[in-house]
Write a protein that holds these residues in place. Sequence first.
Motif, mmCIF file in Angstrom:
data_model
loop_
_atom_site.group_PDB
_atom_site.id
_atom_site.type_symbol
_atom_site.label_atom_id
_atom_site.label_comp_id
_atom_site.label_asym_id
_atom_site.label_seq_id
_atom_site.Cartn_x
_atom_site.Cartn_y
_atom_site.Cartn_z
ATOM 1 N N LEU A 496 -1.578 6.829 -9.316
ATOM 2 C CA LEU A 496 -0.575 7.327 -8.376
ATOM 3 C C LEU A 496 -0.732 6.628 -7.035
ATOM 4 O O LEU A 496 0.238 6.213 -6.400
ATOM 5 C CB LEU A 496 -0.722 8.839 -8.207
ATOM 6 N N GLY A 497 -1.996 6.504 -6.609
ATOM 7 C CA GLY A 497 -2.252 5.855 -5.322
ATOM 8 C C GLY A 497 -1.746 4.436 -5.299
ATOM 9 O O GLY A 497 -1.089 4.006 -4.354
ATOM 10 N N LEU A 498 -2.016 3.702 -6.377
ATOM 11 C CA LEU A 498 -1.558 2.314 -6.435
ATOM 12 C C LEU A 498 -0.044 2.243 -6.417
ATOM 13 O O LEU A 498 0.552 1.427 -5.723
ATOM 14 C CB LEU A 498 -2.064 1.666 -7.722
ATOM 15 N N GLY A 499 0.560 3.103 -7.223
ATOM 16 C CA GLY A 499 2.017 3.112 -7.278
ATOM 17 C C GLY A 499 2.605 3.335 -5.904
ATOM 18 O O GLY A 499 3.532 2.650 -5.475
ATOM 19 N N LEU A 500 2.036 4.293 -5.181
ATOM 20 C CA LEU A 500 2.571 4.613 -3.857
ATOM 21 C C LEU A 500 2.371 3.464 -2.890
ATOM 22 O O LEU A 500 3.277 3.086 -2.146
ATOM 23 C CB LEU A 500 1.876 5.862 -3.317
ATOM 24 N N SER A 501 1.158 2.919 -2.890
ATOM 25 C CA SER A 501 0.888 1.932 -1.853
ATOM 26 C C SER A 501 1.615 0.623 -2.136
ATOM 27 O O SER A 501 2.010 -0.076 -1.215
ATOM 28 C CB SER A 501 -0.607 1.704 -1.720
ATOM 29 N N ALA A 502 1.804 0.310 -3.412
ATOM 30 C CA ALA A 502 2.487 -0.946 -3.719
ATOM 31 C C ALA A 502 3.929 -0.688 -4.136
ATOM 32 O O ALA A 502 4.490 -1.410 -4.947
ATOM 33 C CB ALA A 502 1.738 -1.668 -4.822
ATOM 34 N N LEU A 503 4.511 0.338 -3.563
ATOM 35 C CA LEU A 503 5.860 0.752 -3.948
ATOM 36 C C LEU A 503 6.851 -0.407 -3.910
ATOM 37 O O LEU A 503 7.030 -1.051 -2.876
ATOM 38 C CB LEU A 503 6.324 1.855 -2.989
ATOM 39 N N GLY A 504 7.470 -0.656 -5.052
ATOM 40 C CA GLY A 504 8.558 -1.628 -5.080
ATOM 41 C C GLY A 504 8.144 -3.077 -4.903
ATOM 42 O O GLY A 504 8.990 -3.944 -4.760
ATOM 43 N N THR A 505 6.831 -3.378 -4.930
ATOM 44 C CA THR A 505 6.439 -4.766 -4.721
ATOM 45 C C THR A 505 6.434 -5.564 -6.010
ATOM 46 O O THR A 505 6.418 -6.784 -5.980
ATOM 47 C CB THR A 505 5.026 -4.852 -4.117
ATOM 48 N N ALA A 506 6.454 -4.876 -7.157
ATOM 49 C CA ALA A 506 6.448 -5.535 -8.467
ATOM 50 C C ALA A 506 5.282 -6.497 -8.594
ATOM 51 O O ALA A 506 5.407 -7.578 -9.157
ATOM 52 C CB ALA A 506 7.771 -6.258 -8.718
ATOM 53 N N ASP A 507 4.155 -6.089 -8.072
ATOM 54 C CA ASP A 507 2.955 -6.928 -8.111
ATOM 55 C C ASP A 507 2.444 -7.019 -9.551
ATOM 56 O O ASP A 507 2.074 -6.039 -10.166
ATOM 57 C CB ASP A 507 1.904 -6.285 -7.192
ATOM 58 N N GLU A 508 2.415 -8.260 -10.082
ATOM 59 C CA GLU A 508 2.067 -8.451 -11.499
ATOM 60 C C GLU A 508 0.658 -7.970 -11.807
ATOM 61 O O GLU A 508 0.413 -7.336 -12.834
ATOM 62 C CB GLU A 508 2.177 -9.929 -11.869
ATOM 63 N N GLU A 509 -0.266 -8.284 -10.934
ATOM 64 C CA GLU A 509 -1.665 -7.963 -11.227
ATOM 65 C C GLU A 509 -1.862 -6.461 -11.306
ATOM 66 O O GLU A 509 -2.489 -5.943 -12.224
ATOM 67 C CB GLU A 509 -2.565 -8.559 -10.149
ATOM 68 N N ILE A 510 -1.294 -5.771 -10.331
ATOM 69 C CA ILE A 510 -1.429 -4.315 -10.337
ATOM 70 C C ILE A 510 -0.780 -3.767 -11.590
ATOM 71 O O ILE A 510 -1.319 -2.881 -12.264
ATOM 72 C CB ILE A 510 -0.777 -3.711 -9.081
ATOM 73 N N TYR A 511 0.367 -4.348 -11.917
ATOM 74 C CA TYR A 511 1.076 -3.876 -13.092
ATOM 75 C C TYR A 511 0.181 -3.981 -14.320
ATOM 76 O O TYR A 511 0.100 -3.060 -15.128
ATOM 77 C CB TYR A 511 2.357 -4.687 -13.280
ATOM 78 N N ASP A 512 -0.490 -5.111 -14.454
ATOM 79 C CA ASP A 512 -1.338 -5.288 -15.631
ATOM 80 C C ASP A 512 -2.479 -4.281 -15.653
ATOM 81 O O ASP A 512 -2.812 -3.727 -16.702
ATOM 82 C CB ASP A 512 -1.889 -6.719 -15.662
ATOM 83 N N ASP A 513 -3.048 -4.034 -14.478
ATOM 84 C CA ASP A 513 -4.132 -3.053 -14.419
ATOM 85 C C ASP A 513 -3.642 -1.689 -14.883
ATOM 86 O O ASP A 513 -4.278 -1.018 -15.694
ATOM 87 C CB ASP A 513 -4.651 -2.918 -12.984
#
Lengths: 1011, 267
Positions: A496-513
């Motif tokens: 949840l924290g990651l989703g919130l902080s990287a809201l809408g950035t479509a960061d590939e690395e985070i997505y994979d994690d």
Amino acid sequence: MAAVMVSSAGGLLAMLNEPQPSLKHHALSHLNNLVDRFWPEISTSVPIIESLYEDEEFDLHQRQLAALLVSKVFYYLGELNDSLSYALGAGPQFDVSEDTDYVHTLLAKAIDEYASLRSKAVESNDMVDIDPRLEAIVERMLEKCITDGKYQQAMGIAIECRRLDKLEEAITKSDNVQGTLAYCINVSHSFVNRREYRHEVLTLLVKVYQQLPSLDYLSICQCLMFLDEPQAVASILEKLLRSESKDDALLALQIAFDLVENEHQAFLLSVRDRLPAPKTRPVETVRAVEITDAPNENPSGDVQMADGAPAPAPAPTPTIVHETDPVDATYAERLTKIKGILSGETSIQLTLQFLYSHNKSDLLILKTIKQSVEMRNSVCHSATIYANAIMHAGTTVDTFLRENLDWLSRATNWAKFSATAGLGVIHRGHLQQGRSLMAPYLPQGGAGGGGSPYSEGGALYALGLIHANHGEGIKQFLRDSLRSTNVEVIQHGACLGLGLSALGTADEEIYDDVKSVLYTDSAVAGEAAGISMGLLLVGTQTEKASEMLAYAHETQHEKIIRGLALGIALTVYGREEGADTLIEQMTRDQDPIIRYGGMYALALAYSGTANNKAIRQLLHFAVSDVSDDVRRTAVLALGFVLYSDPEQTPRIVSLLSESYNPHVRYGAALAVGISCAGTGLSEAISLLEPLTSDVVDFVRQGALIAMAMVMVQISEASDSRVGTFRRQLEKIILDKHEDTMSKMGAILASGILDAGGRNVTIRLLSKTKHDKVTAVIGLAVFSQFWYWYPLIYFISLAFSPTAFIGLNYDLKVPKFEFMSHAKPSLFEYPKPTTVPTANTAAKLPTAVLSTSVKAKARAKKDAEQKANAEKASGAEKSVNESGSGKGKDSAEKEGDSMQIDSTVPVEKKAAEPEPAFEILVNPARVVPAQEKYIKLLEDSRYVPVKLAPSGFVLLKDLREHEPEVLSLTDAPTSTASAATGAAAAATQGTTASAMAVDDEPQPPQAFEYAT
Amino acid sequence: MDPQLTEVSQQLERFKAAFVRKDYSTCSDLLSRLKVLLTKFTSLPPLFENTPNAAQELTLARDIYEHAVVLSVKTEDQDAFERDFFQLKPYYVDARNRLPPSPQENLILGLNLLRLLVQNRIAEFHTELELLSSATLDNPCIKHAVELEQSFMEGAYNRVLSARQTAPDATYVYFMDLLAKTIRDEIAGCSEKAYDYVSISDAKQMLLFSSDQELLTYVNEEHPEWEVKEGFVVFQKAKETAPCKEIPSLQLINQTLSYARELERIV
């Protein structure tokens, strides 16, 4: 003498059958004049006239006349399609400028027809032949509008008919180009439903803007932001920043603030990254050009060189400026500022300061709630914690928690998770200190941390909330935490924290994690992962959505399916038609949870568009789906689709709110709550009122929460029902026999009602009528609390401070006064509660009581000398009357009351007529309803760059050489953060220091006196 | 005097001369030219402008159209009759208070009634009748037509046929002949419904023919579907009886079920 009228058209009709063409022509032209009266008679002969029209041997004029006649008859018969086609056949005989019902109706019909043909042609991408005659008529109409000066009509028609060439013509020919453009932007947002087309319109508008002699950069940048063209915005900003004039720089800063308000994180970041750094070489070439081309600019450059030469070396952005370049000095300095703004840090920091310094939350309400809820009832217990977090959202005031550590410790497991996460809401936006604040709760280095996984997970979630949409600094930490754990509670929080902080950035690395967490197929973590993926990909409409959908079909866990369904819905945010295939796929699914996600997809894809198709679809599902969940969500989703037009919602859902199905009623309540949030709309309140006493407990819960959302920041003076509602909440909370569900609703509602220290409202649209992504997403996830209480905190994303914050060139808040031209009581803060909780009496008398307490004290002091046992306030009048004989006494009495007045000037209500205006000091609370009353004082030192009644406004200093008085400094936050930084200890002392800054009379103490 | 008016009146004189000579083709030519000329007059319907020569022009135009109507009877052209009559009508109805009544009016109205009767347009016949004043109804021309219609409706066909002799004007004869045929059609229609077959002699009597030959020609021309065999006329009655309407039971069941289902779903 009036001409005798014929009684029948029979004669003329008979003449049509005559062999001679001239006779026919004679008859036709006369019939044309008589058709208005004799159309019933003529209608029987239409076939004859039609054959005349089709007769090739006839001369053209005559055939057109016949066509016109037939067209008129069909018009009277109500056959508009036939009428139109014959009118087209009539060619020039059909006079556009004629002022008759016939012409008006047919023109409207023609334009409709043309518009639908044009849009069909564009949408299906194949060539639909459009009758050139139809086009000619519409064009004739457009030209007439333009020449008559009816530009707005012309623009409307042009937009409807997708004739951008004509639109441009209408705008450029209008007498007030700026006004027309503004109107056009407005129209394109509210009436152009198709996204691509709106883009085309806006592109055109930008083009027109750029051709104007005086550029309106604010509007251009708004358009460009909508078009998602960071490069263009960046170049405009650069141009303004490089300008010699300080005003241009101010304007650039203002633009940056306006852009930030729309919360489009990805866009802002790319603008920021595209702003060229002031490197030496490129600038030198520019300078060279300047020297050769414009020598008269050189001296000023030199002056700046002299001024700025020493400055750049220790410039605050050492990464950017390495080599000293004098021209760049000011640019570099301005660039730092603007980057700060674009990253959101400046505005967040200022907001934080404002919310902290103006915090007016009423701890007594919380205390009442705390005392009245049963200890064992964990739902109400955590609801109280939620309410506290919401009430203090963004204020950094966590007094209540610190005062009640014992009580707080009763929260276990997930309650502990949300209690910890609540700190994130309270400290929302506290970017610098966030990490250290949460430090005691965070997972300690690697796997073997000592703390409870629940508080650790909660802390990660809290970090996300603190950095929501501005997660640059925290993303890496959250990722590491996510990777280093396999406890699902911590994973949940981290996702949840990651989703919130990287809201809408479509960061590939985070997505994979996050995806790898999802594939562990653990229910709790998977749910959060699903939502988190959605948050990451907000509005990107990627292929990943189908990947998520596939997994949703695969997994067995309902929680994961639900998380994914919501996540998929988030990815199509704002895509409108683009999302149709996905929506179709989801809404036809076998699995009700996916259909449920489909409803959210509809809600978010069409959020704020009031698109008829979406509304129809949602209404269909609301009454026809077999699953209650889907129906509830479908109704709720209406709130999202309609929020740009809040007046509509109560009307549309009013029937649904009387449904026999409690789920539908619940949905209706929340739909109204969402779309009318913060408006205090009377119809919305009337619709919700009966629902707050519904027979079903969860409907009451929904209605109470929705009501609180609608009434946030509405004062009792402007709608008396606000007071009633507050009393109702109090009653429900105190009532032992009330159901837990509605009690929880009431507790949350009292939190929302006083959200953010009574200084925030829920707003889904920015001032420029753009959607606020974060706010919409926040509410969408918030509405999931039905399944998962910790998601309640997402509502904090929708809070926006209602403040006027004026800034000077240095982005400091100078002392600046302006006027609110309305009675202060209309918009003032609700009075703090001071009554002992046992007394359920209304709040109105409490205000009087507080006066009387002080008055009593004062009166006693004076009375000592006289030894006169006087009764205070309430008795004052009677004493006055009885003591009329004793002049001395009454005179003393008068003096007494005067003193009372002077000691408590705020509360001398009704003593004298209320002033019709009040002077507000920057930064000030300006609630949305108040905005229209805001006026500037004439002889003010500062002039705003943009006329805006609230938000961040840059001020132009007219007296630059005088020393400035700053009214909001960094001091409070730094002390507060220092205090809260040492939070782990949680001593009472920090509370005191935090409270001391607040100059509000302290309600708790008064309370202690009374008992 | 207005040259146009003069021209029209001269033309009219020539028309009248040709009419007396029974040179009907010349008459039609002249008539159509006259009609075109008339369109130039603004005082005529539907404009009714008050030009100085309005009264004269109106009278002239009315005269022309009256002649046109009579001419159409002479040439046995029913369409032309209808056309001309309708163009004439405004002169009787709308221009009543501007012109002295025409002596021809009742005659022409009667003719029109008769025409409607012949064409079996009974509804229009009665509409026209309603528009006439009670005084007009006593006029022999009108009365004749009204009585004919009454006999016609009663089925007293013999009275209708005998009325040919009492026709008030020579122009009526044309229509009376046509009327006989209308009556015969009417009778034929009834017999067809009433009988499967009748003997030739009965048929002859019923259809008011004087010889078998006439009957046979009539049958051949008008009703080729009738068969004449063995001394009988066999009517090919429409054999198929109208099929009794089937109840759309399946559809109804489906509808009812879907209503029930929708009711379940109702909000």
